[in-house]
Enzyme design. Structure first.
Site, mmCIF file in Angstrom:
data_model
loop_
_atom_site.group_PDB
_atom_site.id
_atom_site.type_symbol
_atom_site.label_atom_id
_atom_site.label_comp_id
_atom_site.label_asym_id
_atom_site.label_seq_id
_atom_site.Cartn_x
_atom_site.Cartn_y
_atom_site.Cartn_z
ATOM 1 N N ASP A 115 -6.094 -6.723 4.655
ATOM 2 C CA ASP A 115 -7.225 -6.301 3.831
ATOM 3 C C ASP A 115 -8.004 -7.529 3.353
ATOM 4 O O ASP A 115 -9.228 -7.615 3.482
ATOM 5 C CB ASP A 115 -6.680 -5.504 2.636
ATOM 6 C CG ASP A 115 -7.769 -4.862 1.813
ATOM 7 O OD1 ASP A 115 -8.873 -4.645 2.351
ATOM 8 O OD2 ASP A 115 -7.530 -4.583 0.626
ATOM 9 N N TYR B 192 0.811 -1.214 0.000
ATOM 10 C CA TYR B 192 0.000 0.000 0.000
ATOM 11 C C TYR B 192 0.846 1.266 0.000
ATOM 12 O O TYR B 192 0.314 2.367 -0.009
ATOM 13 C CB TYR B 192 -0.946 0.008 1.206
ATOM 14 C CG TYR B 192 -2.145 -0.863 0.989
ATOM 15 C CD1 TYR B 192 -2.021 -2.247 0.951
ATOM 16 C CD2 TYR B 192 -3.410 -0.318 0.802
ATOM 17 C CE1 TYR B 192 -3.109 -3.062 0.735
ATOM 18 C CE2 TYR B 192 -4.505 -1.124 0.589
ATOM 19 C CZ TYR B 192 -4.356 -2.489 0.562
ATOM 20 O OH TYR B 192 -5.442 -3.293 0.349
ATOM 21 N N LYS C 279 4.276 -14.642 4.642
ATOM 22 C CA LYS C 279 4.731 -15.450 3.512
ATOM 23 C C LYS C 279 6.263 -15.305 3.483
ATOM 24 O O LYS C 279 6.865 -14.979 2.452
ATOM 25 C CB LYS C 279 4.065 -14.901 2.226
ATOM 26 C CG LYS C 279 4.118 -15.820 1.046
ATOM 27 C CD LYS C 279 3.111 -16.939 1.082
ATOM 28 C CE LYS C 279 3.449 -17.938 -0.004
ATOM 29 N NZ LYS C 279 2.676 -19.166 0.021
ATOM 30 N N ASP D 243 -1.332 -18.707 3.257
ATOM 31 C CA ASP D 243 -2.230 -19.580 2.480
ATOM 32 C C ASP D 243 -2.776 -20.704 3.355
ATOM 33 O O ASP D 243 -3.982 -20.990 3.350
ATOM 34 C CB ASP D 243 -1.553 -20.114 1.205
ATOM 35 C CG ASP D 243 -0.082 -20.434 1.357
ATOM 36 O OD1 ASP D 243 0.490 -20.085 2.403
ATOM 37 O OD2 ASP D 243 0.499 -21.050 0.452
#
Ligand code: NAI
Length: 343
Positions: A231, A126, A173, A207
């Site tokens: 988000d 962002y 991640k 994930d």
């Protein structure tokens, strides 16, 4: 009784409808707040401002410290960049807090969902740094700074302690983004080990985390996420408890706080009295709790609890908007809450 000035930012699309509904409920609950209206988004341009985030809107929030904000439209692809992101950055509202709870009378696949997403609000992808390297090749930069990673981790463990929550899971991640996401979880782990060893802490690859959430959301408690993951996780979790019409949020910094629903401006239903105002009403209740905690005003906390009890009662009584399978319009649902404010 002290009255706290709240900057009301109606926003775009369904924003004016749902913020009006929230105002009706706050006034009927005799919450110790008064409003000044300021504008942002396309609504600001329509009123003659030369920017989607006028300086007087930012200044008003700085002056009064608290805002209740409707959603602002952001064009996809080209056009102006997100007003919401700009406001969070300008005011350094580094923590987005988004509680996701099962609600009485709202039947979903799961019962007893009780999650809080804490989203880092100022950096990650962002940051909006995108470069055209050569025709057909774009590089989007994901920014992670030690300062922001540490600040959001500390906020999360402090929040967990105050709210007597038991567990924090950091989603990442770092197997792929070894440096950026690696820094994010390193800082969280350090703060956990040093200052909050009594709170359970785990690191979960995002994930796998999402698969676990949809299998059994009750295994999680507080979800600590960098900006983009937060988000996405927010909307996924909203789907566990009835959708975007029922998920509130707060953007909190060291000085100021802006309360807003997770949902956007919903152009598909704007201006038709169809939007569910509950998410912003819940955000208003969070705002009153925040005022109570930060300004030691018990009357604000009491009004927050009164509003929460009233909307839970309305839902239990089967009073619902269309997104929850009911037939009430935006205003009518707000009136159903108001009818239940005094027991
Ligand atoms: P959205 O959240 O506006 O809508 C997604 C779907 O959920 C739509 O079908 C909509 O009708 C429904 N929905 C959302 N809120 C609802 C409510 N209160 N009651 C009933 N149904 C509701 O997301 P979308 O369509 O991706 O974004 C629309 C615009 O909103 C975009 O310009 C986006 O950038 C902006 N946006 C602004 C946010 C903010 O101001 N904080 C947050 C998210 C999106």
């Amino acid at each position: 009784m002290t009255t706290h000035t709240v900057v009301m930012i109606p926003g775009d699309g369904i924003g004016p409808e749902v913020t009006d509904a929230a105002k009706m409920v706050l006034e009927a609950a005799e919450a110790p707040v008064s409003f000044i209206d300021r504008h942002a988004g396309v609504a600001a341009l329509d009123r003659g401002a030369d920017d989607v985030l006028p300086q007087d809107t930012v200044e008003a929030v700085r002056e009064h410290g608290i805002a209740l904000k409707g959603p602002c439209t952001t064009p996809v692809g080209g056009g102006f960049s997100s007003v919401n992101v700009a406001l969070r950055k300008k005011l350094n509202l580094y923590a987005a807090v988004r509680p996701v709870r099962s609600l009485p009378g709202v039947k979903t696949r799961y019962e007893n969902v009780d999650l809080v997403i804490v989203r880092e609000n100022t950096e990650g992808l962002y940051s909006g740094i995108e470069n055209l390297i050569t025709e057909g090749v774009i590089v989007s930069m994901k920014v992670a700074t030690r300062e922001a990673c540490e600040r959001i981790a500390r906020f999360t463990f402090r929040y967990a302690t105050h709210r007597e929550r038991k567990k924090v899971a950091a989603f990442h991640k770092a197997n792929i983004m070894k440096l950026g996401d690696g820094l994010f979880i390193d800082e969280a782990r350090k703060i956990h080990e040093k200052d909050y060893p009594n709170i359970k802490y785990e690191e979960v690859i995002i994930d796998a985390a999402l698969m676990r959430i949809v299998q059994d959301p009750t295994q999680f408690d507080i979800l600590l996420c960098e900006n983009l993951y937060g988000d996405i996780v927010s909307d996924l979790c909203a789907g566990l408890v009835g959708g975007l019409g029922v998920t509130p949020g707060a953007n909190i910094g060291d000085k100021d706080a802006v309360f807003e629903a997770v949902h956007g401006s919903a152009p598909d239903i704007a201006g038709q009295n169809l939007a569910n105002p509950l998410a912003i009403i819940m955000s208003a209740s969070m705002m009153l709790n925040h005022i109570s905690a930060t300004r030691q005003d018990d009357s604000a906390g009491a009004a927050g609890v009164k509003i929460k009890d009233a909307y839970n009662k309305a839902l239990e009584d089967g009073q619902k908007t269309r997104d929850l399978g009911g037939e009430l319009g935006t205003r009518e649902f707000a009136e159903a809450i108001i009818d239940r404010l005094n027991g």
